[in-house]
Design a protein around this motif. Structure first.
Motif, PDB file in Angstrom:
ATOM      1  N   VAL A   1      56.772  -7.903  83.536  1.00  0.00           N
ATOM      2  CA  VAL A   1      56.664  -9.323  83.900  1.00  0.00           C
ATOM      3  C   VAL A   1      58.059  -9.906  83.729  1.00  0.00           C
ATOM      4  O   VAL A   1      58.642  -9.839  82.644  1.00  0.00           O
ATOM      5  CB  VAL A   1      55.661 -10.080  83.007  1.00  0.00           C
ATOM      6  N   ILE A   2      58.599 -10.430  84.785  1.00  0.00           N
ATOM      7  CA  ILE A   2      60.007 -10.831  84.781  1.00  0.00           C
ATOM      8  C   ILE A   2      60.218 -12.016  85.715  1.00  0.00           C
ATOM      9  O   ILE A   2      59.387 -12.277  86.593  1.00  0.00           O
ATOM     10  CB  ILE A   2      60.881  -9.611  85.178  1.00  0.00           C
ATOM     11  N   SER A   3      61.298 -12.727  85.497  1.00  0.00           N
ATOM     12  CA  SER A   3      61.598 -13.882  86.349  1.00  0.00           C
ATOM     13  C   SER A   3      61.835 -13.425  87.792  1.00  0.00           C
ATOM     14  O   SER A   3      62.411 -12.354  88.023  1.00  0.00           O
ATOM     15  CB  SER A   3      62.847 -14.569  85.807  1.00  0.00           C
TER      16      SER A   3
ATOM     17  N   ASP B   1      65.094 -11.940  88.939  1.00  0.00           N
ATOM     18  CA  ASP B   1      65.488 -10.585  88.541  1.00  0.00           C
ATOM     19  C   ASP B   1      64.827  -9.518  89.404  1.00  0.00           C
ATOM     20  O   ASP B   1      65.067  -8.321  89.202  1.00  0.00           O
ATOM     21  CB  ASP B   1      65.145 -10.349  87.062  1.00  0.00           C
TER      22      ASP B   1
ATOM     23  N   SER C   1      64.727 -12.777  79.911  1.00  0.00           N
ATOM     24  CA  SER C   1      63.371 -12.844  79.366  1.00  0.00           C
ATOM     25  C   SER C   1      62.435 -11.996  80.229  1.00  0.00           C
ATOM     26  O   SER C   1      62.668 -11.786  81.416  1.00  0.00           O
ATOM     27  CB  SER C   1      62.894 -14.294  79.333  1.00  0.00           C
ATOM     28  N   GLY C   2      61.383 -11.501  79.592  1.00  0.00           N
ATOM     29  CA  GLY C   2      60.415 -10.661  80.305  1.00  0.00           C
ATOM     30  C   GLY C   2      59.772  -9.677  79.345  1.00  0.00           C
ATOM     31  O   GLY C   2      60.182  -9.565  78.188  1.00  0.00           O
TER      32      GLY C   2
ATOM     33  N   LEU D   1      57.438 -16.528  87.415  1.00  0.00           N
ATOM     34  CA  LEU D   1      57.315 -15.164  86.898  1.00  0.00           C
ATOM     35  C   LEU D   1      56.650 -14.249  87.925  1.00  0.00           C
ATOM     36  O   LEU D   1      55.751 -14.666  88.640  1.00  0.00           O
ATOM     37  CB  LEU D   1      56.486 -15.162  85.619  1.00  0.00           C
TER      38      LEU D   1
ATOM     39  N   LEU E   1      66.154  -6.308  79.651  1.00  0.00           N
ATOM     40  CA  LEU E   1      65.293  -7.201  78.883  1.00  0.00           C
ATOM     41  C   LEU E   1      65.958  -7.674  77.598  1.00  0.00           C
ATOM     42  O   LEU E   1      65.498  -8.637  76.982  1.00  0.00           O
ATOM     43  CB  LEU E   1      63.957  -6.524  78.578  1.00  0.00           C
TER      44      LEU E   1
END
Lengths: 108, 843
Positions: free
Chosen positions: A16-18, A21, A91-92, A64, A87
């Motif tokens: 789970v990432i922005s 990214d 964030s993630g 996200l 990471l």
């Protein structure tokens, strides 16, 4: 499980990432030889930075995204080798688990 | 290394490159150039920390010059009250807590160097600049399409193909050295790993090395970053990727260092020795400007005492805070005395883009008659890929933060097929002539023949175009109309042709109307007005167009939105959602040309007889607006004669030698989110982004969240681009337009080659050599309940970063009966006190 259903063991990586990214992650997947992935954009949920509503209407980059990829073990190791330093900078979250597939040739 | 170890090493390298590229701003191609905060990817740091870091890597200063501050102090743009307020604020925010090492006023951080730059200092060579020159040469050849013979060949492999026979490489490295260079690994990632090894860069040093490698030429690196991280995968043209760019750079560095030194160990000097060598260089001295530069004898003693002992950067922060505080107090004072200007029963409600230039037209239009205006992002909430009639290529009409989710195509209305066919034939004929001319111009022999054959005619045209640009433009437009007859078109929103479903159209319509606060009391005509800028011979034309439309003109977005809002099925679905648009209301699209002050109305064929009188009056008033708006705008332009502002606007717009057709968004300073009631009747001097918003209809904060996370982010990018282009013009300003050369259609270089220039051209920011733009961080002013704002900020990391990191300043109040409050980093609020800004009290 393999014996009962004749399945092949693989590694499942969920990230789970922005949204911003995603390009580097997609490039990374290609680099380690992943043959496919599933992405869900604008996901919601609770994390260490609070509750994410998952409804940013006009900003995909700061929403996200959840990405799921299944790979053979050695490629998963290479992928994780890349994602972990990412990471530590962004964030993630990362989840790694064993999984079994019916058509292993699709994932090699 | 085993196969999996190779893969893991490449994967780590990939991520290291991505992290290293955070210090570089993506550079969009000229055709869709948009303003961007060049330090956007460093926003997890505060504004001040990011500037410190970018200073180490890129050598920027990040703050307005001492000279600019001194001038501002002398002409009272900054007062003692402002400086005291800024000192107070910086102390509260901990921006200049004195640490022991900062007791030294000459404190400055060490600049990050590449291994080759260290090698240059040790060996007395010019390896880094040689690499720059060679890499810039190859990048330009690659993007111009003259380097690779393979349709989708990557930059690194194309370079490997040609380097074995490159005479320059032989001159630099000798025959054997060139052969070794040509035998670099086939994969760019492996080549980078090998070069880093040759240069003696350890894994824990890679991010610094790679960051500085990219910072050597932030223009080409920025283009590669855009291509790697922002462009769609199917974007046409040569794809210069970050990894390829770095592979070529590092190959040169590694082989040049190897050739100049006895081996890698020589580069691994002790840091102390290197600092000693480096401290004498001009570059290093520039990074440590003396704090005395910011002092003035005219200042009160207590201010001078306070500033003594601070570093130059810390002093500059206080000056910047003072500069911003002065403007903030002025604008909040203006808004505090605003009188309600509600017009009962307006005949037209006009929705303009949030662009600061719209503030001017809105003010002038409202003064002319029964008109109510709104502000909304100029893509009208429709993220579409638009293809105009007869055009082979389309454009993404939305902010770059999102991808278009529908295709909308312009097509002739039924029954006008014959004219449509003639139009297509006319356009094809003109395109064929243009292609033939371009082909002949670029040919080795045909260029000479072309000059002989057409030089006389072309010369005459050039003379007329130079001396009488307005007349030339009129003749050209007439000829164009004759050859390419106009055709009545409509925009196809049908999902079968790539458009949107009825439900999706209704959802977007609802979101747009709700977000702008227009959900009831509809006027007979609702004008949706996009904007664009008509200029000639201007590589930066798209920077003057609509940022919310991805650097394109906004008329098509307005037409698409009006089409959707006029559909019977949309109205039905909207009424199911509680938004009742009267049958008698028509949405009409328009486009404001910011270079010549005209407003063009589209789709007049849709106007029902009942609204013809209203439209006739509107057209008359728009003509009057043009006169008064030009009279306000044109005299501010450099070299303006101002005898006939309207004619001068037309002349500048059509003049192919004009480098300052309009000021664009220069002097932008604030964004106001709230009802027009707050700002109506106030001259905001075209400096504010205005977004309509009504918190009464937004109980869950969804509209506010949408505005803050998208339009405000775009406004911040624009504001930050203007800021950094002004304060660090060596790095972030594209320089003088008169010596620009376009490379491959993607960017400009100054003179014959070198790095692509970043940011806005000098003529967009400076009047002669004095800054016309006032570099300040965006001040966002919101009328909304504080708890709603806090909730929205809390749940969006990007907003926390922007407000807590002081990239954007925030002022808010719940309604006109309350005083404005200022948000501090961390989320506390203090009351803004009018007339005594020296002593804000806790709110």
């Amino acid at each position: 499980m393999n014996n009962i259903w004749d399945l092949t063991q693989m590694t499942k990586v969920e990230i789970v990432i922005s949204g911003e990214d995603m390009p580097v992650i997609v490039e990374l997947l290609s680099e380690v030889g992943a043959t496919g992935f599933t992405a869900l954009s604008n996901v919601s949920g609770l994390g260490h930075s609070g509750y994410h509503q998952g409804r940013l209407l006009f900003n995909d980059r700061n929403a996200l995204t959840m990405l799921t990829v299944v790979l053979p073990g050695e490629r998963a190791t290479a992928l994780i080798n890349g994602i972990r330093p990412l990471l530590s900078d962004r964030s993630g979250v990362l989840f790694v688990s064993d999984t079994w597939v019916s058509r292993p040739e699709y994932f090699r | 290394m085993s196969g999996s170890e190779f893969l893991a090493a490449r994967a780590r390298l990939f991520v290291q490159i991505d992290i290293a590229s955070e210090v570089i701003a993506p550079l969009w191609p000229l055709s869709t150039s948009i303003a961007v905060n060049p330090l956007w990817d460093l926003r997890k740091m505060s504004f001040n920390e990011a500037i410190d870091y970018a200073g180490q890597v890129l050598g920027i200063t990040g703050y307005p010059s001492a000279e600019m501050f001194k001038t501002s102090y002398l002409n009272q743009r900054i007062t003692d009250i402002d400086i005291r307020a800024s000192i107070n604020s910086c102390t509260t925010n901990g921006n200049h807590r004195r640490s022991p090492e900062r007791e030294n006023p000459d404190y400055g951080k060490e600049k990050i160097l590449t291994a080759a730059e260290r090698g240059d200092l040790i060996l007395g060579t010019n390896i880094a600049t040689t690499t720059d020159r060679e890499v810039a040469k190859w990048c330009a050849a690659y993007v111009a399409g003259i380097m690779t013979t393979q349709p989708h060949g990557r930059f690194y492999s194309a370079w490997l193909d040609v380097i074995a026979t490159d005479p320059a490489a032989r001159r630099l490295l000798g025959k054997n050295g060139r052969n070794r260079l040509a035998q670099s690994p086939v994969h760019p990632e492996d080549s980078i790993l090998e070069s880093l090894e040759l240069l003696g860069v350890r894994e824990d040093e890679r991010i610094c090395e790679l960051s500085r490698q990219l910072a050597r030429m932030p223009g080409w690196a920025g283009h590669a970053k855009w291509r790697s991280r922002w462009a769609s995968h199917n974007h046409p043209g040569p794809a210069l990727q970050l990894v390829d760019y770095l592979a070529v750079r590092l190959s040169y560095d590694a082989h040049l260092v190897d050739s100049a030194s006895t081996g890698r160990n020589q580069l691994r000097l002790e840091k102390g020795n290197l600092d000693q060598d480096y401290s004498g260089t001009e570059d290093h001295r520039q990074m440590q400007s003396s704090p005395e530069n910011y002092y003035m004898t005219e200042m009160p003693e207590e201010i001078r005492n306070h500033l003594s002992g601070l570093s130059s950067a810390e002093t500059a922060r206080i000056w910047l805070g003072a500069y911003e505080s002065n403007y903030r107090d002025q604008i909040l004072s203006k808004l505090a005395v605003a009188k309600p200007n509600h017009k009962p029963d307006p005949t037209v409600q006009a929705v303009f883009c949030i662009d600061p230039r719209s503030e001017v037209i809105r003010r002038h239009l409202e003064a002319k008659g029964p008109y109510e205006t709104f502000g909304f992002a100029g893509f009208f909430g429709l993220p579409i890929h638009y293809q105009s009639w007869g055009s082979a290529e389309g454009a993404d009409l939305c902010p770059v933060l999102i991808q278009p989710n529908a295709i909308m195509v312009e097509k002739p209305i039924t029954g006008d097929g014959e004219t449509a066919l003639k139009q297509v034939q006319g356009r094809q004929g003109l395109a064929a002539i243009s292609d033939m001319f371009t082909f002949a111009r670029k040919g080795v022999l045909s260029s000479f023949i072309l000059a002989e054959a057409s030089g006389f005619v072309a010369g005459l045209i050039a003379i007329v175009k130079t001396l009488f640009p307005s007349r030339y433009e009129r003749v050209r437009a007439s000829a164009n109309r004759m050859l390419v007859p106009s055709v009545t078109t409509t925009i196809d929103t049908n999902p079968k042709n790539g458009g949107m479903s009825d439900e999706a159209q209704a959802l977007y319509a609802e979101t747009a109307l709700t977000t702008m606060g227009l959900t009831e009391n509809f006027a007979p005509v609702v004008l949706l007005c996009g904007h664009g800028s008509s200029t000639e011979n201007n590589p930066y034309a798209s920077a003057l167009d609509c940022g919310a439309c991805g650097g394109n003109r906004g008329g098509a977005s307005a037409r698409a939105a009006a089409t959707i809002l006029n559909r019977v099925v949309t109205r039905k679905l909207l009424s199911d959602r509680g938004i009742i648009v009267p049958k008698s209301t028509i949405f009409l699209a328009a486009e404001h040309d910011t270079a010549n002050d005209t407003v063009t109305l589209f789709d007049s064929n849709l106007i029902p007889p009942t609204q013809l009188d209203i439209i006739a009056n509107l057209k008359q008033d728009l003509n009057r607006v043009r006169t008064t708006m030009a009279a306000e705008r044109i005299p501010k332009l450099p070299g303006s004669k101002s005898r006939n502002p309207v004619a001068e606007g037309i002349f500048r717009s059509a003049d192919w030698a004009q480098v300052q057709p309009e000021w664009g968004l220069a002097r932008n300073a604030a964004m106001i989110i709230g009802s027009r009631r707050i700002t109506a009747g106030i001259n905001l001097e075209g400096r504010c982004f205005l977004h309509s918003y009504d918190s009464a209809t937004d109980t869950d904060g969804f509209a506010l969240e949408t505005i803050l996370t998208a339009p405000m982010v775009v406004a911040h990018w624009i504001n930050a681009q203007y800021y950094f282009s002004t304060v660090d013009s060596n790095v972030y300003c594209a320089g003088d337009k008169t010596i620009h050369n376009i490379v491959g259609g993607i960017g400009v270089v100054q003179g014959v080659g070198g790095d692509l220039r970043l940011g806005l051209p000098k003529q967009s920011l400076f009047d002669k050599n004095q800054p016309f733009h006032e570099p300040m961080r965006l001040l966002t002013i919101v009328e909304a309940p504080q708890n709603l704002l806090d909730t929205v900020i809390k749940r969006n990391p990007v907003l926390r970063q922007l407000f807590d990191g002081e990239w954007v300043n925030l002022a808010a109040r719940e309604n006109e009966n309350e005083n404005w409050k200022l948000r501090k980093p961390g989320g506390s609020w203090i009351s803004w006190i009018r007339n005594d800004r020296n002593d804000p009290t806790e709110g």
